[in-house]
Design an enzyme around this catalytic site. Structure first.
Site, PDB file in Angstrom:
ATOM      1  N   SER A  15     -28.793 -37.131  16.442  1.00 33.35           N
ATOM      2  CA  SER A  15     -28.310 -36.292  17.138  1.00 33.35           C
ATOM      3  C   SER A  15     -27.680 -34.580  16.925  1.00 33.35           C
ATOM      4  O   SER A  15     -26.820 -34.415  18.055  1.00 33.35           O
ATOM      5  CB  SER A  15     -26.828 -37.268  17.267  1.00 33.35           C
ATOM      6  OG  SER A  15     -26.103 -37.836  16.128  1.00 33.35           O
ATOM      7  N   ILE A  18     -31.686 -30.759  11.788  1.00 30.01           N
ATOM      8  CA  ILE A  18     -32.831 -30.585  11.768  1.00 30.01           C
ATOM      9  C   ILE A  18     -33.566 -32.459  12.854  1.00 30.01           C
ATOM     10  O   ILE A  18     -35.061 -32.161  13.330  1.00 30.01           O
ATOM     11  CB  ILE A  18     -33.680 -31.257  10.610  1.00 30.01           C
ATOM     12  CG1 ILE A  18     -32.770 -30.349   9.668  1.00 30.01           C
ATOM     13  CG2 ILE A  18     -34.820 -31.466  10.253  1.00 30.01           C
ATOM     14  CD1 ILE A  18     -33.022 -30.230   7.976  1.00 30.01           C
ATOM     15  N   LYS A  38     -25.268 -42.725  14.817  1.00 32.31           N
ATOM     16  CA  LYS A  38     -24.430 -43.368  15.213  1.00 32.31           C
ATOM     17  C   LYS A  38     -23.562 -42.483  16.738  1.00 32.31           C
ATOM     18  O   LYS A  38     -22.719 -43.112  17.032  1.00 32.31           O
ATOM     19  CB  LYS A  38     -23.281 -43.473  14.046  1.00 32.31           C
ATOM     20  CG  LYS A  38     -23.048 -44.311  13.259  1.00 32.31           C
ATOM     21  CD  LYS A  38     -22.504 -44.632  11.970  1.00 32.31           C
ATOM     22  CE  LYS A  38     -21.001 -44.763  12.788  1.00 32.31           C
ATOM     23  NZ  LYS A  38     -20.161 -44.848  10.622  1.00 32.31           N
ATOM     24  N   TYR A 164     -25.599 -38.319  -5.976  1.00 32.34           N
ATOM     25  CA  TYR A 164     -27.382 -37.970  -4.736  1.00 32.34           C
ATOM     26  C   TYR A 164     -28.561 -38.059  -5.278  1.00 32.34           C
ATOM     27  O   TYR A 164     -29.583 -38.608  -4.051  1.00 32.34           O
ATOM     28  CB  TYR A 164     -26.591 -36.559  -4.217  1.00 32.34           C
ATOM     29  CG  TYR A 164     -27.313 -36.020  -3.297  1.00 32.34           C
ATOM     30  CD1 TYR A 164     -27.482 -36.765  -1.797  1.00 32.34           C
ATOM     31  CD2 TYR A 164     -27.610 -34.904  -3.280  1.00 32.34           C
ATOM     32  CE1 TYR A 164     -27.843 -36.767  -1.074  1.00 32.34           C
ATOM     33  CE2 TYR A 164     -28.708 -34.590  -1.696  1.00 32.34           C
ATOM     34  CZ  TYR A 164     -28.276 -35.513  -0.771  1.00 32.34           C
ATOM     35  OH  TYR A 164     -28.647 -34.629   0.320  1.00 32.34           O
TER      36      TYR A 164
END
Length: 276
Positions: A15, A18, A38, A164
């Site tokens: 959305s 990238i 989402k 991460y």
């Protein structure tokens, strides 16, 4: 320009940033695009929704299916892939773009944040790939691309961003495993990662608009890398952890100056995470 006519590309988290750039680039080449994310309303700071990107794609004359999907929900994600394949009569490319970032070490990561980045990053990659494989096996140009870095076991990166790193390296391991698992089926599987920072709203939010402008490249470089990879302009590649600039070089594109947000700073760009 090579065409992507009659191909269907499923992009998670497309959305904004990238993902949006990739969707528009492939739509320009004639692909059917599925935007699975989402956001049904533009984010107050980051902007973009599945519907704003869908409208941009329609303006390019391409077909699009916007689907509200939380990639953490296995049923939602699996049903979205089934719906996309049914709607367009098949599936050719899966792009695992949806991601959650957390720049903290183990001591500064609570369990809720840890679970979030693992579920959105490597777990969603597993779910999406597993659901897409039966359809990809029926495609003559099947590809899975995951936006994840080459695995860098430098103590520097692991000490700074261990949780991460685990979530993104998990995406890489799964994708490279899929390449071996699916090579007999003719399904190419690769990871792709920016060599430098990319100027998205999220990056600007974290480092400042001016810094992002001076230190980053445009999302277009990742979009063009994806395009050249799935059209075969780089050759038949599978089982590789690729950088965007490396991918373009393989396609014969060596002058990357125009991708810099500020051309006068093209030689002073900041490297992305996990790139030494």
């Amino acid at each position: 320009m090579k065409t992507l006519d009659n191909t269907t590309i499923f992009i998670t988290g497309g959305s904004r940033g990238i993902g949006r750039a990739v969707a528009l680039r492939c739509a320009q080449a004639g692909a059917n695009i599925v935007i699975a994310a989402k956001s049904v309303e533009p984010h107050p700071k980051l902007g973009g929704s599945i519907y704003t990107v869908a409208e941009e794609i329609r303006q390019l004359g391409a077909q699009v299916l916007p689907l509200q999907v939380d990639v953490r929900d296995a049923l939602e994600l699996t049903q979205a892939i089934d719906q996309a394949a049914e709607h367009f009569g098949g599936l050719d490319v899966l792009i695992n773009n949806a991601g959650a970032i957390h720049l903290g070490n183990i001591q500064h990561t609570d369990l809720k944040k840890y679970d979030l980045i693992q579920s959105i990053n490597h777990r969603a990659t597993f779910i999406a790939a597993k659901a897409a494989i039966p359809y990809l096996k029926q495609s003559a140009q099947a590809h899975i691309i995951s936006f994840a870095p080459p695995i860098n076991l430098s103590a520097h990166w692991l000490g700074l961003y261990g949780p991460y790193a685990l979530s993104k390296y998990g995406m890489t391991l799964l994708t490279l495993g899929l390449a071996e698992e699916l090579k007999a089926d003719g399904i190419c599987c690769n990871t792709l990662w920016p060599a430098t920072l990319i100027n998205t709203a999220a990056v600007s939010e974290n480092i400042g608009t001016e810094a992002a402008q001076h230190m980053s490249r445009k999302p277009d470089i990742m979009a063009d890398a994806v395009y050249n990879l799935i059209t075969g302009a780089c050759g038949h590649i599978t089982g590789q952890s690729l950088l965007d600039e490396q991918t373009l070089n393989l396609a014969g594109i060596t002058d990357l100056a125009d991708y810099a947000c500020s051309p006068e700073h093209a030689d002073r760009l900041a490297k992305d995470l996990f790139i030494n």
